[in-house]
Motif scaffolding. Structure first.
Motif, PDB file in Angstrom:
ATOM      1  N   GLU C 769       0.838  -1.214   0.000  1.00 18.62           N
ATOM      2  CA  GLU C 769       0.000   0.000   0.000  1.00 18.62           C
ATOM      3  C   GLU C 769       0.867   1.256   0.000  1.00 18.62           C
ATOM      4  OE1 GLU C 769       0.838  -0.778   4.302  1.00 18.62           O
ATOM      5  OE2 GLU C 769       0.372  -1.963   2.513  1.00 18.62           O
ATOM      6  N   GLY C 770       0.257   2.406  -0.182  1.00 21.61           N
ATOM      7  CA  GLY C 770       0.992   3.670  -0.217  1.00 21.61           C
ATOM      8  C   GLY C 770       1.611   3.897  -1.581  1.00 21.61           C
ATOM      9  N   HIS C 771       2.338   5.002  -1.703  1.00 21.54           N
ATOM     10  CA  HIS C 771       2.968   5.309  -2.981  1.00 21.54           C
ATOM     11  C   HIS C 771       4.057   4.292  -3.292  1.00 21.54           C
ATOM     12  CE1 HIS C 771       0.908   9.102  -2.844  1.00 21.54           C
ATOM     13  NE2 HIS C 771       1.498   9.430  -1.710  1.00 21.54           N
ATOM     14  N   ARG C 772       4.224   3.976  -4.570  1.00 16.17           N
ATOM     15  CA  ARG C 772       5.354   3.158  -5.014  1.00 16.17           C
ATOM     16  C   ARG C 772       5.950   3.867  -6.217  1.00 16.17           C
ATOM     17  NH1 ARG C 772       2.405  -0.778  -6.769  1.00 16.17           N
ATOM     18  NH2 ARG C 772       4.076  -2.127  -7.504  1.00 16.17           N
ATOM     19  N   TRP C 773       7.039   4.598  -5.986  1.00 13.77           N
ATOM     20  CA  TRP C 773       7.591   5.419  -7.051  1.00 13.77           C
ATOM     21  C   TRP C 773       8.318   4.567  -8.070  1.00 13.77           C
ATOM     22  CZ3 TRP C 773       5.010   9.490  -6.545  1.00 13.77           C
ATOM     23  CH2 TRP C 773       4.707  10.007  -5.286  1.00 13.77           C
ATOM     24  N   GLY C 774       8.212   4.957  -9.311  1.00 14.11           N
ATOM     25  CA  GLY C 774       8.896   4.224 -10.370  1.00 14.11           C
ATOM     26  C   GLY C 774       9.116   5.100 -11.578  1.00 14.11           C
ATOM     27  N   MET C 775      10.000   4.662 -12.448  1.00 12.21           N
ATOM     28  CA  MET C 775      10.334   5.435 -13.636  1.00 12.21           C
ATOM     29  C   MET C 775      10.359   4.525 -14.851  1.00 12.21           C
ATOM     30  SD  MET C 775      13.720   7.731 -14.329  1.00 12.21           S
ATOM     31  CE  MET C 775      13.256   9.160 -13.362  1.00 12.21           C
ATOM     32  N   SER C 776       9.970   5.090 -15.981  1.00 12.26           N
ATOM     33  CA  SER C 776      10.035   4.338 -17.232  1.00 12.26           C
ATOM     34  C   SER C 776      10.722   5.197 -18.282  1.00 12.26           C
ATOM     35  CB  SER C 776       8.627   3.964 -17.698  1.00 12.26           C
ATOM     36  OG  SER C 776       8.688   3.470 -19.025  1.00 12.26           O
ATOM     37  N   ILE C 777      11.697   4.626 -18.964  1.00 13.34           N
ATOM     38  CA  ILE C 777      12.448   5.369 -19.982  1.00 13.34           C
ATOM     39  C   ILE C 777      12.221   4.713 -21.334  1.00 13.34           C
ATOM     40  CG2 ILE C 777      14.714   6.144 -20.721  1.00 13.34           C
ATOM     41  CD1 ILE C 777      15.584   6.054 -17.800  1.00 13.34           C
ATOM     42  N   ASP C 778      11.689   5.478 -22.271  1.00 11.85           N
ATOM     43  CA  ASP C 778      11.366   4.960 -23.599  1.00 11.85           C
ATOM     44  C   ASP C 778      12.580   5.105 -24.514  1.00 11.85           C
ATOM     45  OD1 ASP C 778      10.392   4.240 -26.023  1.00 11.85           O
ATOM     46  OD2 ASP C 778       8.480   5.311 -25.800  1.00 11.85           O
ATOM     47  N   LEU C 779      13.247   3.977 -24.778  1.00 13.08           N
ATOM     48  CA  LEU C 779      14.452   4.026 -25.618  1.00 13.08           C
ATOM     49  C   LEU C 779      14.110   4.451 -27.032  1.00 13.08           C
ATOM     50  CD1 LEU C 779      16.295   0.814 -24.426  1.00 13.08           C
ATOM     51  CD2 LEU C 779      16.724   3.175 -23.786  1.00 13.08           C
ATOM     52  N   ASN C 832      21.310   4.829 -27.708  1.00 15.23           N
ATOM     53  CA  ASN C 832      21.531   5.588 -26.479  1.00 15.23           C
ATOM     54  C   ASN C 832      20.682   4.983 -25.381  1.00 15.23           C
ATOM     55  OD1 ASN C 832      23.257   7.703 -27.473  1.00 15.23           O
ATOM     56  ND2 ASN C 832      21.462   8.406 -28.613  1.00 15.23           N
ATOM     57  N   GLN C 833      21.269   4.876 -24.193  1.00 12.41           N
ATOM     58  CA  GLN C 833      20.512   4.338 -23.064  1.00 12.41           C
ATOM     59  C   GLN C 833      20.804   5.163 -21.817  1.00 12.41           C
ATOM     60  OE1 GLN C 833      21.489   0.296 -21.752  1.00 12.41           O
ATOM     61  NE2 GLN C 833      19.291  -0.047 -21.501  1.00 12.41           N
ATOM     62  N   PRO C 834      19.847   6.008 -21.415  1.00 17.53           N
ATOM     63  CA  PRO C 834      20.063   6.773 -20.181  1.00 17.53           C
ATOM     64  C   PRO C 834      20.034   5.827 -18.971  1.00 17.53           C
ATOM     65  CG  PRO C 834      18.230   7.666 -21.491  1.00 17.53           C
ATOM     66  CD  PRO C 834      18.554   6.318 -22.035  1.00 17.53           C
ATOM     67  N   VAL C 835      21.007   5.974 -18.078  1.00 12.26           N
ATOM     68  CA  VAL C 835      21.074   5.094 -16.915  1.00 12.26           C
ATOM     69  C   VAL C 835      21.151   5.908 -15.620  1.00 12.26           C
ATOM     70  CG1 VAL C 835      22.300   3.195 -15.807  1.00 12.26           C
ATOM     71  CG2 VAL C 835      22.279   3.367 -18.282  1.00 12.26           C
ATOM     72  N   PRO C 836      20.014   6.116 -14.967  1.00  9.06           N
ATOM     73  CA  PRO C 836      20.006   6.696 -13.623  1.00  9.06           C
ATOM     74  C   PRO C 836      20.024   5.561 -12.605  1.00  9.06           C
ATOM     75  CG  PRO C 836      17.773   6.569 -14.429  1.00  9.06           C
ATOM     76  CD  PRO C 836      18.654   5.906 -15.476  1.00  9.06           C
ATOM     77  N   CYS C 837      19.915   5.907 -11.320  1.00  9.69           N
ATOM     78  CA  CYS C 837      19.779   4.857 -10.312  1.00  9.69           C
ATOM     79  C   CYS C 837      18.479   4.112 -10.568  1.00  9.69           C
ATOM     80  CB  CYS C 837      19.766   5.432  -8.909  1.00  9.69           C
ATOM     81  SG  CYS C 837      19.385   4.196  -7.657  1.00  9.69           S
ATOM     82  N   MET C 838      18.541   2.782 -10.461  1.00 10.59           N
ATOM     83  CA  MET C 838      17.382   1.958 -10.798  1.00 10.59           C
ATOM     84  C   MET C 838      16.432   1.799  -9.613  1.00 10.59           C
ATOM     85  SD  MET C 838      17.742   0.861 -13.947  1.00 10.59           S
ATOM     86  CE  MET C 838      18.943   1.640 -15.003  1.00 10.59           C
ATOM     87  N   THR C 996      12.515   1.078 -15.328  1.00  7.89           N
ATOM     88  CA  THR C 996      12.547   0.090 -16.411  1.00  7.89           C
ATOM     89  C   THR C 996      12.537   0.821 -17.745  1.00  7.89           C
ATOM     90  OG1 THR C 996      10.150  -0.033 -16.437  1.00  7.89           O
ATOM     91  CG2 THR C 996      11.325  -1.623 -15.047  1.00  7.89           C
ATOM     92  N   TYR C 997      12.768   0.063 -18.799  1.00  9.69           N
ATOM     93  CA  TYR C 997      12.889   0.649 -20.130  1.00  9.69           C
ATOM     94  C   TYR C 997      11.778   0.144 -21.038  1.00  9.69           C
ATOM     95  CZ  TYR C 997      17.512   2.049 -18.573  1.00  9.69           C
ATOM     96  OH  TYR C 997      18.559   2.617 -17.874  1.00  9.69           O
ATOM     97  N   LEU C 998      11.429   0.970 -22.013  1.00  8.93           N
ATOM     98  CA  LEU C 998      10.572   0.511 -23.098  1.00  8.93           C
ATOM     99  C   LEU C 998      11.480   0.179 -24.269  1.00  8.93           C
ATOM    100  CD1 LEU C 998       7.496   2.900 -22.972  1.00  8.93           C
ATOM    101  CD2 LEU C 998       7.751   0.589 -22.062  1.00  8.93           C
TER     102      LEU C 998
END
Lengths: 218, 472, 1009
Positions: C769-779, C832-838, C996-998
């Motif tokens: 429960e609660g927020h679950r932050w996430g990121m998606s990067i579209d290659l 090109n693949q941007p790589v931040p902290c996963m 994660t990546y697209l």
């Protein structure tokens, strides 16, 4: 040459040494523990201010609400120190001659600020937000003590990390209705313990203070 | 204990003759330096080293050099504290460079002593007695050198105590899942026990020095150190018991310390580190390098201080046999790593090992293999095993090889891990060298002081296994 | 405060704050009565200043006493410590981009795009992001300067006026004869207005415009094609097939950000429709890197190719007038190229009205004319390409700088006014501008820095940064935006228009009044004006769309080179001199963020290198990192060679903007002992009459010397084993398919890596429960523009470490863009693949930290607590993505120097400034998450999707990055992660990354597969 033999009295030494070796470490630990703790170092810190402003008089006797001067507590992280003009609102008429107020008048005239000394000073890497506490029913008194009785403001709580966590883990011990935050002598409604009242408020407002590192450190 | 017995003639090679001799009070024959009493001779040869007003010139030269290296260490570490660890070659992706390489190297060296005095003792390997004292000393000095690195390699070297469980106003505790924390406990325990073990072993010999003392200073200093040892049968009895207990205590430690050190790597997920074989492989390697170091130190020591009759060739030969054995184990581990990488069918794991052997660090890899696996094989030949020169060379090479083993494991795995874009190549700076050399300075200085001021051989133990002691 | 008028109530520097009573500390401006601040003004300054004392770095030690300086009068609507946002605009090379700037207690600290602005739509590039660092650059010129006989003396504005009043009065007396002005080109209506007034005031004065890196060929081309100059407004969103002829349109145009946005809109395989991008370019650019089909072709060959295309297409679709005869070009016989060209022709011809052909700005006018013709043939005019009127092209920069220097040498120039331009540095090698300058009796320069030119002038006027002054500018479609100051000039600088007003006896002197006057037509009444300032754009000011008619053009002449074959000939090599993607023409070369930003293609920092293709290098005996001498048309330069895949065979590329001698401590300054040395070479020295943007006839002589460059990737080169390893794992790291493959297997990305079932030792640290932050990067959308890298650096107080440390592998950027090549080095494919902290849910770093400095928040953030970190670096070793960066030294040491303290004004007060010895990494902008949550909770409502955005996400022109709450199934990021293209990097390690990546889906031409 006569071989070395421990003299008789050294037998006593053995016991003494034993005792010392036993006690000394405990003593040292105790000393450091007590001496280095914020309770010892920080609590009671009451620096001299440029103006002998008495909270006891203003907040106590006159009963001026904290937010009359500390205007930003409900919207911002910082509880702003009042602008000179805030003082002058009254002191244009009251005690206009008082030598104690000279710095205020000087500031108002010159536009140079009054240099107050910070009492409650957190390290820069700790990001405390007043609004988040005030708006959720943590009373001023919980962290600042009975300001309304202080002639000179002194730090009342250690403001150490462990101390913060105590409340973040069990907020019910301190929660009160939001409209009571500035009430210096608030008591839970009759026939209700603080714990019960606090738990109710906590459930009501869904207050679950996080204890993640990033809550305060960024 | 060997207080009053018939004493046959002592031959040079330590085999027993059969001429009768008259019993004497032990105190008497300890002080009687000349004479034909074998035990006296043993005591005398060992203790005399401490008593001689002037050590050989070589000692002075050696200590001068090693002290200058200590100076270098002080300089390097002060700069390190002042500037930050950026003065070393560590970088992204190689976060650990020579700092941890040296740490593991020294801890490894620090295995021989306790192994010899504990495990071999329990296994009743009598030949150990000639060398265990020196070996233990070396162990302690090596661990001291090792401890320098974990303390100073961290970014904020004024805070290592945060790794200890001390109650504090932050309500913060160490993170016990971290192998680094296991290290802290493993290594410090090992150090304390070894130190106690060593010192206890010293007591009877310190007493002998005390009793033979002819200057007041020595009389008092050694007197205090000897802690009132009189050598009564009761004391000897207690001594033996304590010795046995400590031996039993430190036996598991010998195995645990380097296993735990190996966990730093084994528990990570880095290809080349993440391997279950690491604990035994590291322990074998540690004993390997430790014994090599003992031999390296003892050869000159026995030469210069005339201990040839006590630390005999056959003792060194025994050491070399163990070196041969452990060296082969290490070789097996190397081979196994490749096999598992292939068998495990992980691209990343496979690449890491191909890269080790043929990548930019191939030079380091093959140095390691030749020093650790190939050269020690020469010890199959008795001639080589018993030839001082040969064993000296090989043992030095083994030490070099074992340093490179750690370098290969740490640097090559980190330099090329998962994402090729993040690959790098580690290049040490002058300060890496100076710090490493500095620790050698500390090591040699301590060892030289030991040679000069403390009995290098556990005389009592040597006597205990002396044929004369079993001459009925 | 000096030059602080009623409308600019800001304070200047922390130094002053610290010692408010002691103005003498604050610099020489205070010395004259003219500058003495009135009580009134000082009060304003202190009012705002006070609020930000919280920023002044302090510690909690009790032996350290900390002071609070409250306001004297509480300003309306200002809550201390609560940031405010203002719109403004940044002019660069003749077009302005609208910005939205975050201001913290009067300090601008973060720049983002203005969503209302047609060229930005909220996006920004690296240069815009970095501008805020330039504002607080301690090397900026801090006062008026008078230079007499080489002796330099700081003077006051009055001193300057004492000189200028009579001097310019005298010039006025003779109608301004002998008065020359040199300026850059500007889109600002106010500058145009002031220019007109200037000419009216000094009828005989001359005015030269010189933009060293912007080419007039586009306008000349349209003149050739239509008979009148036009600018193109491109509708990429309508284009299905896009052909770029040496045009890096995703990076190099004023409207690149919006073009990138539109291009990316057409890259959604889910929609079933994807545009197709063909690129012919001489050297790997952003556009080429993302093309579906890319071909490395020399710039000189583009002309014949264009003619060929135009001829062929006209044959098929019928030409308006005569088409070009097919050129007999040797390179066109290359089978691979032929195959590709035919496919392109087929593809274009099959999509009339929905295709687009773009021509690179530096291509000759003929090629541009052809571009227009081809678009006409393809019926694209009015659909994918629209036209607006442009000013008739004045002389090209090459000519203007030449004729100006001739005038100067001939002694016709008595007084030269140089406005924000640095000809001594940017003039071509065959013009000794310094010598010409020496012939001019009176020289006045206006500039942000006392640069190469300023040091050769008699008077220097400090320029106000665009964040310090009023101004305006036009977007590429003509829309006007107002440039509003965020802070009073830190060094009492003057803006261009203010100086012009001052020197042309203008009644109006304040920047604000000048701008209001020139915009009177479009924003007359106060309400409109306030709206314009608030919104940042003035609606309805875009230029009207035109329908120009084509004119026939004659058949072309071709030079030998233009028809030559592809193989390199020593001495006949092609040399391309282009604006640096980061430093532009050199004006940003003292900006540490940009200087240390890895180049998109080469990943080089702190240097420009002679880019050369592997085959060419082999043919010439040149090696990577070798110092070579390149010479062309009598000019020569010693520069390091860098083997660059995708560089056209026989073509060399060198970026302009490096090798400064008076830029500052970052860009290089021969007078400053602690300035960086050897920051690239000055490629302008290779320019000459015949050589401007590109030319044939270059010679490269190898040498035995090597030079150490600082590249953030492929350090120490990559050996055979390394290449093998990379090739083996690349398909798993960057998952890619063609559109057809994707349509057959939409979930192809999920089946690239086969691994056993992923079980874990640890229990799940994150509550459901609660927020679950996430990121998606579209290659599929990332163009590798690196705007996000600088945005992150600005938001998170990330230090600049310097060349040596980058070379060692200690660069600090939290977000890196991994670049990989595939296939033939001469004709590579790029990803090109941007790589931040996963932000792994089972983070390996957390498990090994001995002190618990990196832990997991219950919302799934991988928290990094700097003040707990002791710096064992174990976390970094155990991080499979190597995204953690370590402070090997105290990288903020330079702040100890009094002079540099102004730099700390750029810091974001919401983020801790890290000391030496601690680890740091991407935090998902946790400070923004906290603020967002606080806001929502104060307003007592749930968080809205996209209410919290990360800095990288904000800057991204293509919206490749999406961040949000995974618990909210309707959030954008959840939607994206639901896509079949979603995959996580190194999933087989079971660290469960939250980022994660697209997967990438290319749309190649079936004919070519």
């Amino acid at each position: 040459m006569q071989p070395f033999v421990f003299p008789r009295w050294s037998n006593k030494l053995v016991h003494l040494a034993g005792a010392v070796l036993g006690v000394a470490p405990l003593y040292l630990i105790g000393l450091v523990w007590y001496g280095a703790s914020p309770k010892t170092l920080d609590v009671g810190y009451a620096p001299k201010q440029p103006v002998p402003y008495s909270h006891a008089l203003h907040a106590g006797e006159l009963g001026i609400d904290c937010r009359y001067c500390h205007t930003t507590v409900e919207q911002a992280a910082h509880a702003a120190i009042p602008a000179t003009e805030t003082c002058m609102n009254c002191h244009q008429r009251i005690h206009t001659r008082s030598p104690k107020l000279e710095p205020i008048r000087a500031s108002a005239a010159s536009g140079l600020p009054v240099e107050w000394t910070k009492v409650h000073d957190l390290p820069d890497y700790a990001y405390f937000n007043h609004s988040m506490h005030v708006d959720h029913g943590v009373g001023c008194v919980s962290c600042h003590g009975r300001i309304d009785t202080m002639e000179v403001v002194a730090q009342h709580e250690p403001l150490s990390m462990g101390w913060c966590l105590d409340c973040h883990r069990e907020p019910e011990k301190f929660l009160r209705p939001v409209d009571e935050v500035t009430n210096m002598n608030y008591a839970p409604p009759a026939g209700q313990t603080q714990l019960a009242a606090g738990l109710e408020l906590r459930r009501e407002h869904g207050i679950n203070p996080p204890t993640d590192c990033s809550t305060c450190h960024r | 204990m060997a207080a009053v017995v018939d004493l046959p003639e002592l031959q040079g090679d330590g085999t027993a003759g059969d001429a009768p001799a008259t019993p004497k009070d032990y105190r008497v024959w300890q002080t009687d330096s000349g004479g034909d009493n074998p035990f006296a001779k043993i005591t005398d040869t060992v203790i005399r080293i401490v008593e001689t007003p002037k050590p050989p010139r070589a000692w002075y030269i050696a200590i001068a050099i090693s002290l200058s290296w200590v100076g270098l260490l002080v300089l390097s570490l002060s700069r390190l504290f002042w500037e930050g660890i950026g003065i070393w070659g560590n970088m992204n992706p190689v976060g650990w460079g020579w700092d941890i390489v040296n740490f593991v190297f020294w801890v490894g060296i620090g295995h021989a002593g306790t192994l010899i005095s504990a495990i071999l003792f329990l296994l009743r390997q009598n030949w150990r007695t000639a060398i265990n004292r020196a070996a233990e000393a070396m162990t302690i000095f090596a661990v001291i050198c090792a401890l320098i690195f974990p303390a100073t390699h961290i970014g904020r070297p004024w805070l290592p105590y945060w790794m200890l469980p001390i109650p504090n106003q932050m309500d913060m505790w160490p993170q016990f899942r971290s192998p680094l924390d296991w290290d802290v406990f493993a290594v410090s325990t090992y150090f304390t026990v070894s130190l106690t073990f060593w010192f206890m072993g010293l007591i009877p010999d310190l007493a002998s020095i005390r009793d033979r003392a002819d200057t007041n200073g020595r009389r008092i200093v050694y007197g205090i150190l000897a802690m009132g040892w009189r050598g009564s049968a009761r004391q000897w009895h207690r001594y033996e018991r304590a010795y046995l207990i400590l031996a039993a205590l430190s036996t598991p430690l010998v195995l645990s310390v380097h296993s735990v050190v190996s966990f730093d790597f084994a528990t990570s997920q880095l290809p080349g580190w993440h391997a279950t074989i690491f604990p035994p492989y590291f322990v074998a390697g540690a004993i390997f390098s430790g014994f090599a170091m003992v031999v390296t130190l003892l050869i000159p020591a026995r030469q210069f201080f005339g201990l040839k009759n006590i630390i005999e060739i056959r003792h060194l030969e025994q050491m070399n046999k163990i070196i041969l054995a452990t060296g082969t184990m290490v070789g097996y581990a190397y081979a196994m790593e490749f096999f598992i990488a292939w068998y495990g069918a992980s691209h990343y794991e496979q690449f890491t090992f191909i890269n080790r052997a043929f990548g930019p660090y191939a030079w380091a890899y093959w140095t390691m293999v030749s020093c650790n696996v190939i050269f020690p094989q020469l010890f199959w030949f008795r001639k080589v095993r018993t030839n001082l020169g040969a064993m000296m060379v090989i043992c030095v090479l083994v030490n070099v090889g074992m340093w490179f083993e750690r370098f290969v494991i740490i640097a090559t795995s980190l330099a090329r891990d998962f994402l090729p874009a993040a690959w790098g190549y580690f290049v040490p700076t002058i300060w890496d060298f100076s710090t490493f050399l500095g620790t050698f300075g500390v090591f040699f200085t301590l060892f030289l002081l030991f040679c000069r001021f403390l009995p290098m051989v556990a005389t009592a133990e040597v006597k205990a296994i002396h044929p004369a002691a079993h001459g009925h | 405060m000096p030059s602080m008028n009623e409308d600019q109530r800001y304070w200047r520097s922390l130094t002053e704050l610290a010692t408010p009573s002691d103005e003498r500390e604050a610099g020489p401006e205070f010395e004259t009565p003219l500058d003495a601040p009135s009580q009134e003004e000082r009060r304003h300054f202190l009012k705002l200043g006070a609020a930000s004392i919280a920023l002044a770095s302090t510690t909690a030690c009790r032996w350290h006493e900390d002071h609070l300086l409250p306001h004297t009068q509480q300003p309306e609507g200002v809550v201390p410590g609560v940031p405010r946002y203002f719109t403004t605009a940044m002019e660069l090379g003749g077009a302005a981009l609208g910005l939205r700037v975050k201001s913290y207690d009067g300090r601008p600290i973060k720049i983002d795009g203005n969503p209302n602005h047609p060229d930005s739509l909220g996006a920004t590039g690296a240069r815009h992001q970095a501008a805020v660092l330039g504002l607080y650059d301690p090397d900026r010129s801090s006062s008026f300067v008078h230079i007499a006989g080489g002796a330099r003396s700081k003077v006051t504005e009055t001193d300057f006026r004492v000189f200028s009043r009579p001097h310019f009065a005298a010039l006025k007396a003779k109608q301004g004869r002998g008065l020359y002005v040199l300026s850059g080109s500007s889109s600002s209506p106010s500058v145009a207005d002031m220019k007109a007034r200037w000419h009216a005031y000094y009828p005989e004065a001359r005015w030269y415009e010189y933009e060293p890196v912007s080419s007039p060929n586009e306008r000349l081309g349209s003149q050739l094609a239509f008979g009148a100059p036009f600018k193109t407004v491109l509708r990429l969103d309508r284009a299905r097939v896009i052909l770029s002829l040496d045009a890096d349109f995703l990076a190099a145009r004023a409207d690149s950000l919006v073009l990138a946005r539109d291009w990316a809109r057409g890259r959604q395989p889910e929609s079933g429709q994807m545009n197709r991008l063909y690129v012919f370019e001489s050297s790997l650019g952003e556009t080429g890197a993302v093309a579906d089909h890319r071909y490395s072709l020399r710039a000189e060959h583009i002309k014949a190719l264009a003619a060929h295309l135009e001829g062929e297409l006209s044959k098929r679709l019928g030409a308006p007038g005569v088409a070009q005869p097919a050129p007999a070009a040797k390179f066109l016989e290359e089978p691979a190229l032929r195959k590709l060209v035919n496919a392109v022709i087929g593809d274009l011809a099959s999509q009339p009205g929905t295709s687009l052909v773009l021509v690179g700005a530096t291509q000759p006018p003929e090629v541009h004319a052809l571009g227009h013709r081809i678009n006409a043939v393809l019926r694209n005019l009015g659909t994918t390409v629209q036209y607006v009127a442009a000013e008739p092209s004045e002389s090209s920069p090459a000519e203007s700088i030449r004729s100006l220097s001739e005038d100067m040498l001939a002694g016709r120039v008595e007084t030269l006014l140089i406005l924000d331009s640095n000809p001594v540095y940017t003039a071509p090698g065959d013009i000794d501008f310094a010598a010409a300058l020496a012939k001019v009796p009176t020289k006045v320069s206006l500039g942000l820095y006392l640069d190469e030119t300023g040091r050769k002038c008699d008077w220097h006027v400090p320029q106000a940064h665009f964040l310090e002054a009023w101004g305006d500018g036009r977007a590429s479609d003509g829309t006007i935006s107002v440039q509003q100051p965020l802070i009073a000039p830190l060094y009492g600088g003057k803006s261009e228009i203010e100086l012009l007003a001052m020197l042309s006896g203008d009644a109006v002197s304040g920047g604000l009044e000048i701008v209001q006057r020139s915009l009177a037509k479009v924003a007359s009444e106060p309400r409109l004006w306030r709206k314009a300032v608030h919104d940042g754009v003035i609606p309805g000011t875009a230029l009207p769309i035109q329908q120009p008619a084509l004119r026939p053009i004659a058949a072309f002449e071709y030079s030998r080179g233009e028809l030559s074959g592809v193989e390199p000939e020593q001495g006949q090599l092609e040399l391309v001199l282009a604006a640096d993607p980061k430093l532009y023409d050199g004006r940003f070369s003292n900006n540490g963020w940009l200087m240390e930003l890895p180049d998109g293609a080469t990943k080089l920092t702190w240097d420009n290198a002679l880019l050369i293709s592997p085959n060419t290098a082999q043919a010439l005996g040149v090696k990577d990192g070798m110092l070579v001498t390149v010479s062309i048309e009598g000019q020569s330069l010693r520069v390091v060679a860098w083997l660059s895949p995708g560089q056209a065979t026989g073509s060399l590329k060198l970026y302009l903007g490096y090798g400064r001698t008076a830029a500052g401590r970052v860009g290089g300054d021969e007078e400053n002992p602690d300035a960086a040395v050897g920051v690239g070479v000055n490629a302008y020295r290779l320019r000459s009459k015949k050589v401007w943007d590109f030319a044939r006839g270059a010679k490269v002589e190898p040498s035995s010397d090597r030079y150490r460059v600082a590249s953030t990737q492929d350090k120490h080169g990559i050996d055979k084993i390394g290449k093998y390893g990379t090739a083996e794992r690349l398909p798993m790291l960057v998952r890619e398919a063609t559109l057809t493959e994707y349509e057959e297997h939409p979930d192809f990305a999920k089946h690239v890596v086969h691994h056993p079932p992923l079980l874990s030792l640890w229990q799940d640290p994150v509550k459901p429960e609660g927020h679950r932050w996430g990121m998606s990067i579209d290659l599929n959308k990332c163009t590798g523009c690196s705007g996000c890298v600088i945005a992150c650096q600005a938001e998170n107080n990330i230090p600049v470490v310097g060349k040596e440390r980058v070379a060692m592998g200690r660069e600090m950027q939290w977000l890196r863009i991994d670049r990989y090549f595939k296939g033939d080095p001469e004709q590579p494919e790029t990803v090109n693949q941007p790589v931040p902290c996963m932000h792994c849910e089972h983070a390996p770093c957390e498990q090994v930290c001995p002190v618990g400095a990196t832990t997991h928040s219950h919302e799934g953030l991988n928290d990094m607590t700097y003040n707990r970190c002791i710096g064992t670096r174990y976390c970094s070793n155990n991080c499979p993505y190597k995204v953690r960066k370590f402070n090997y030294f105290n990288f903020h040491e330079d702040l100890k120097d009094e002079k540099n303290q102004v730099q700390q004004m750029v810091y974001n007060p919401d983020v801790t400034v890290r000391f030496r010895g601690v680890m740091e990494k991407c935090t998902y902008c946790v400070q923004r998450i906290q603020e967002g949550k606080f806001r929502a909770s104060r307003e007592n409502r749930p968080l809205r999707d996209q209410e919290i955005t990360t800095a990288c996400q904000d800057s991204c022109p293509t919206q490749a990055i999406s961040f949000g709450d995974l618990s909210d199934s309707k959030s954008e990021v959840s939607q994206r992660k639901a896509s079949s293209r979603d995959y996580s990097l190194l999933e087989e390690l079971n660290v469960r990354p939250r980022t994660t990546y697209l997967a990438m889906v290319k749309n190649p031409n079936p004919e070519l597969s």
